[in-house]
Design a protein around this motif. Structure first.
Motif, PDB file in Angstrom:
ATOM      1  N   PRO A 282      68.915  95.938 -89.845  1.00 51.55           N
ATOM      2  CA  PRO A 282      69.076  95.292 -91.161  1.00 51.55           C
ATOM      3  C   PRO A 282      67.768  95.028 -91.903  1.00 51.55           C
ATOM      4  CG  PRO A 282      70.572  94.309 -89.577  1.00 51.55           C
ATOM      5  CD  PRO A 282      69.673  95.222 -88.792  1.00 51.55           C
ATOM      6  N   ASP A 283      66.722  94.583 -91.186  1.00 50.93           N
ATOM      7  CA  ASP A 283      65.448  94.311 -91.856  1.00 50.93           C
ATOM      8  C   ASP A 283      64.835  95.587 -92.424  1.00 50.93           C
ATOM      9  OD1 ASP A 283      65.335  91.543 -91.536  1.00 50.93           O
ATOM     10  OD2 ASP A 283      64.456  91.689 -89.538  1.00 50.93           O
ATOM     11  N   GLN A 284      64.971  96.689 -91.696  1.00 56.76           N
ATOM     12  CA  GLN A 284      64.423  97.953 -92.182  1.00 56.76           C
ATOM     13  C   GLN A 284      65.182  98.455 -93.403  1.00 56.76           C
ATOM     14  OE1 GLN A 284      64.862  99.905 -88.438  1.00 56.76           O
ATOM     15  NE2 GLN A 284      62.782  99.436 -87.756  1.00 56.76           N
ATOM     16  N   ARG A 285      66.489  98.295 -93.395  1.00 60.53           N
ATOM     17  CA  ARG A 285      67.264  98.712 -94.571  1.00 60.53           C
ATOM     18  C   ARG A 285      66.950  97.815 -95.766  1.00 60.53           C
ATOM     19  NH1 ARG A 285      71.360  98.723 -90.691  1.00 60.53           N
ATOM     20  NH2 ARG A 285      72.623  97.195 -91.818  1.00 60.53           N
ATOM     21  N   ARG A 286      66.702  96.549 -95.511  1.00 60.55           N
ATOM     22  CA  ARG A 286      66.292  95.642 -96.592  1.00 60.55           C
ATOM     23  C   ARG A 286      64.944  96.097 -97.160  1.00 60.55           C
ATOM     24  NH1 ARG A 286      66.308  90.918 -93.961  1.00 60.55           N
ATOM     25  NH2 ARG A 286      68.292  90.199 -94.792  1.00 60.55           N
ATOM     26  N   ALA A 287      64.019  96.456 -96.272  1.00 61.20           N
ATOM     27  CA  ALA A 287      62.712  96.922 -96.724  1.00 61.20           C
ATOM     28  C   ALA A 287      62.836  98.189 -97.557  1.00 61.20           C
ATOM     29  CB  ALA A 287      61.805  97.175 -95.513  1.00 61.20           C
ATOM     30  N   LEU A 288      63.759  99.068 -97.177  1.00 65.53           N
ATOM     31  CA  LEU A 288      63.958 100.305 -97.909  1.00 65.53           C
ATOM     32  C   LEU A 288      64.454 100.027 -99.333  1.00 65.53           C
ATOM     33  CD1 LEU A 288      63.623 103.307 -97.376  1.00 65.53           C
ATOM     34  CD2 LEU A 288      66.007 103.388 -96.634  1.00 65.53           C
TER      35      LEU A 288
ATOM     36  N   GLN B 278      75.760 103.722 -94.568  1.00 66.20           N
ATOM     37  CA  GLN B 278      75.512 102.331 -94.192  1.00 66.20           C
ATOM     38  C   GLN B 278      74.941 101.539 -95.355  1.00 66.20           C
ATOM     39  OE1 GLN B 278      76.142 100.705 -91.138  1.00 66.20           O
ATOM     40  NE2 GLN B 278      75.692  98.955 -92.475  1.00 66.20           N
ATOM     41  N   ARG B 279      74.054 102.141 -96.094  1.00 61.32           N
ATOM     42  CA  ARG B 279      73.439 101.432 -97.210  1.00 61.32           C
ATOM     43  C   ARG B 279      74.447 101.119 -98.305  1.00 61.32           C
ATOM     44  NH1 ARG B 279      68.303 103.560 -99.667  1.00 61.32           N
ATOM     45  NH2 ARG B 279      68.260 101.402-100.357  1.00 61.32           N
ATOM     46  N   GLN B 280      75.443 101.967 -98.462  1.00 55.11           N
ATOM     47  CA  GLN B 280      76.487 101.714 -99.450  1.00 55.11           C
ATOM     48  C   GLN B 280      77.342 100.510 -99.071  1.00 55.11           C
ATOM     49  OE1 GLN B 280      78.637 105.414 -99.714  1.00 55.11           O
ATOM     50  NE2 GLN B 280      77.121 106.390-101.034  1.00 55.11           N
ATOM     51  N   SER B 281      77.441 100.234 -97.771  1.00 48.02           N
ATOM     52  CA  SER B 281      78.268  99.114 -97.318  1.00 48.02           C
ATOM     53  C   SER B 281      77.467  97.831 -97.125  1.00 48.02           C
ATOM     54  CB  SER B 281      78.973  99.480 -95.998  1.00 48.02           C
ATOM     55  OG  SER B 281      78.035  99.704 -94.971  1.00 48.02           O
ATOM     56  N   ASP B 282      76.133  97.919 -97.195  1.00 49.67           N
ATOM     57  CA  ASP B 282      75.306  96.711 -97.073  1.00 49.67           C
ATOM     58  C   ASP B 282      75.500  95.827 -98.294  1.00 49.67           C
ATOM     59  OD1 ASP B 282      74.162  97.218 -94.615  1.00 49.67           O
ATOM     60  OD2 ASP B 282      72.370  98.176 -95.432  1.00 49.67           O
ATOM     61  N   GLY B 283      75.584  94.534 -98.067  1.00 53.57           N
ATOM     62  CA  GLY B 283      75.678  93.600 -99.176  1.00 53.57           C
ATOM     63  C   GLY B 283      74.308  93.288 -99.742  1.00 53.57           C
TER      64      GLY B 283
ATOM     65  N   TRP C 203      74.352  93.890 -91.456  1.00 45.89           N
ATOM     66  CA  TRP C 203      74.648  93.662 -90.049  1.00 45.89           C
ATOM     67  C   TRP C 203      74.589  94.969 -89.281  1.00 45.89           C
ATOM     68  CZ3 TRP C 203      74.781  89.499 -87.146  1.00 45.89           C
ATOM     69  CH2 TRP C 203      75.329  89.554 -85.872  1.00 45.89           C
ATOM     70  N   GLY C 204      73.983  94.933 -88.113  1.00 47.23           N
ATOM     71  CA  GLY C 204      74.033  96.063 -87.200  1.00 47.23           C
ATOM     72  C   GLY C 204      73.081  97.200 -87.526  1.00 47.23           C
ATOM     73  N   VAL C 205      72.929  98.077 -86.549  1.00 45.06           N
ATOM     74  CA  VAL C 205      72.115  99.275 -86.718  1.00 45.06           C
ATOM     75  C   VAL C 205      72.967 100.359 -87.360  1.00 45.06           C
ATOM     76  CG1 VAL C 205      70.912 101.136 -85.490  1.00 45.06           C
ATOM     77  CG2 VAL C 205      70.601  98.755 -84.767  1.00 45.06           C
TER      78      VAL C 205
ATOM     79  N   GLU D 102      79.148 104.852 -74.818  1.00 49.16           N
ATOM     80  CA  GLU D 102      79.411 103.612 -74.094  1.00 49.16           C
ATOM     81  C   GLU D 102      78.504 102.493 -74.573  1.00 49.16           C
ATOM     82  OE1 GLU D 102      78.967 104.527 -69.991  1.00 49.16           O
ATOM     83  OE2 GLU D 102      80.739 105.822 -69.879  1.00 49.16           O
ATOM     84  N   MET D 103      77.551 102.824 -75.445  1.00 44.77           N
ATOM     85  CA  MET D 103      76.588 101.841 -75.946  1.00 44.77           C
ATOM     86  C   MET D 103      77.007 101.295 -77.304  1.00 44.77           C
ATOM     87  SD  MET D 103      73.215 104.081 -75.012  1.00 44.77           S
ATOM     88  CE  MET D 103      72.174 103.097 -76.084  1.00 44.77           C
ATOM     89  N   ALA D 104      78.264 101.434 -77.675  1.00 40.68           N
ATOM     90  CA  ALA D 104      78.709 101.047 -79.018  1.00 40.68           C
ATOM     91  C   ALA D 104      78.359  99.600 -79.362  1.00 40.68           C
ATOM     92  CB  ALA D 104      80.208 101.277 -79.148  1.00 40.68           C
ATOM     93  N   ASP D 105      78.449  98.717 -78.386  1.00 42.68           N
ATOM     94  CA  ASP D 105      78.173  97.301 -78.661  1.00 42.68           C
ATOM     95  C   ASP D 105      76.733  97.073 -79.089  1.00 42.68           C
ATOM     96  OD1 ASP D 105      80.761  96.695 -78.046  1.00 42.68           O
ATOM     97  OD2 ASP D 105      80.337  95.921 -76.033  1.00 42.68           O
ATOM     98  N   ASP D 106      75.827  97.947 -78.652  1.00 41.40           N
ATOM     99  CA  ASP D 106      74.418  97.778 -79.005  1.00 41.40           C
ATOM    100  C   ASP D 106      74.192  97.870 -80.507  1.00 41.40           C
ATOM    101  OD1 ASP D 106      73.671  97.434 -76.384  1.00 41.40           O
ATOM    102  OD2 ASP D 106      72.993  99.506 -76.086  1.00 41.40           O
ATOM    103  N   PHE D 107      75.051  98.592 -81.199  1.00 38.90           N
ATOM    104  CA  PHE D 107      74.872  98.782 -82.632  1.00 38.90           C
ATOM    105  C   PHE D 107      75.220  97.523 -83.426  1.00 38.90           C
ATOM    106  CE2 PHE D 107      74.978 103.040 -81.052  1.00 38.90           C
ATOM    107  CZ  PHE D 107      74.174 103.766 -81.901  1.00 38.90           C
ATOM    108  N   PHE D 108      75.855  96.558 -82.787  1.00 39.74           N
ATOM    109  CA  PHE D 108      76.255  95.336 -83.485  1.00 39.74           C
ATOM    110  C   PHE D 108      75.661  94.089 -82.836  1.00 39.74           C
ATOM    111  CE2 PHE D 108      79.516  98.567 -83.951  1.00 39.74           C
ATOM    112  CZ  PHE D 108      79.608  98.657 -85.332  1.00 39.74           C
ATOM    113  N   SER D 109      74.670  94.282 -81.980  1.00 39.82           N
ATOM    114  CA  SER D 109      74.038  93.173 -81.280  1.00 39.82           C
ATOM    115  C   SER D 109      72.822  92.673 -82.056  1.00 39.82           C
ATOM    116  CB  SER D 109      73.608  93.629 -79.875  1.00 39.82           C
ATOM    117  OG  SER D 109      72.864  92.614 -79.229  1.00 39.82           O
ATOM    118  N   THR D 110      72.502  91.395 -81.878  1.00 40.18           N
ATOM    119  CA  THR D 110      71.280  90.842 -82.471  1.00 40.18           C
ATOM    120  C   THR D 110      70.120  90.902 -81.487  1.00 40.18           C
ATOM    121  OG1 THR D 110      71.926  88.609 -81.753  1.00 40.18           O
ATOM    122  CG2 THR D 110      72.568  89.283 -83.986  1.00 40.18           C
TER     123      THR D 110
END
Length: 228
Positions: free
Chosen positions: A85-91, A67-72, A77-79, A34-42
């Motif tokens: 997103p910032d953590q995946r950028r850092a990775l 997720q990393r394969q779909s990141d531009g 966007w999203g968890v 039921e928390m699906a929206d949280d994964f796309f919230s800022t």
């Protein structure tokens, strides 16, 4: 799956047919949440809730890889896979420096056997290096980027910049100039944007990017003075 044989109209089963490998997504904790929206919230609170749900997910490793394969290159966007997103950028920047996380070991570090130990270390250690040293004393073969992913998964900040000691009165900007100028310049030379470098260090946002810009400008001036 069955097909009709074109010659005899008999129903036959292709010899090549085999049971399909179950899609890893069917085992994800968030699939019917039921928390699906949280994964796309800022929202910071929403992202925290989403990441907390990921920790116990049996397919967190598969999810992060997907997720990393779909990141531009710029847009994220999203968890996904327990990281924002910032953590995946850092990775990504860790990998620019040759640091590749062992996601299987990171998963072990957030298992019931090790999670309490990891949280204890992240609260009292001032740097990733100190957490790694303590875990190695426990007999684990780990490195900084692997521990960083585990710290993120466990809800910690996992910043590359060490926390200053109580008697160290420097600002974070001064610490950045004193202790991290070399890595800032190295990442810049590899094509990383200022915002990316700030995320790598654990100081994302406008102020982080400005701080990185100050370091780069100082390095440029120092380079011109040496060349003169």
């Amino acid at each position: 799956m069955t097909i009709l044989n074109a010659g005899t109209r008999r129903r036959t089963t292709p010899a090549a047919s085999a049971p399909a490998t179950p899609d890893w997504k069917t085992r994800s904790v968030c699939r019917n949440s039921e928390m699906a929206d949280d994964f796309f919230s800022t929202s910071t609170a929403a992202k925290k809730r989403a990441r907390a749900l990921c920790v116990g997910c049996p397919v967190i490793v598969e999810c992060l890889k997907n997720q990393r394969q779909s990141d531009g290159a710029i847009y994220r966007w999203g968890v996904g896979g327990g990281l924002d997103p910032d953590q995946r950028r850092a990775l990504e920047l860790e990998e620019l420096l040759g640091n590749v996380a062992d996601l299987g070991m990171a998963r072990v570090l957030v298992s019931p056997r090790w999670l309490h130990r990891l949280k204890s270390l992240r609260s009292r250690c001032r740097s990733l290096e100190a957490v790694v040293a303590a875990l190695r004393e426990d007999g684990l073969i780990v490195d900084e980027v692997t521990v960083r992913v585990a710290v993120w998964w466990s809800g910690g900040e996992g910043a590359r910049m060490a926390r200053l000691a109580p008697d160290d009165r420097r600002s974070w900007r001064q610490q950045l100039r004193d202790d991290y100028a070399d890595v800032v310049v190295a990442l810049h030379e590899r094509g990383a944007r200022r915002a990316d470098i700030a995320a790598y260090l654990g100081i994302p946002g406008t102020n982080g990017a400005k701080g990185v810009g100050e370091v780069l400008r100082a390095a440029a001036v120092a380079g011109m003075e040496l060349a003169a």
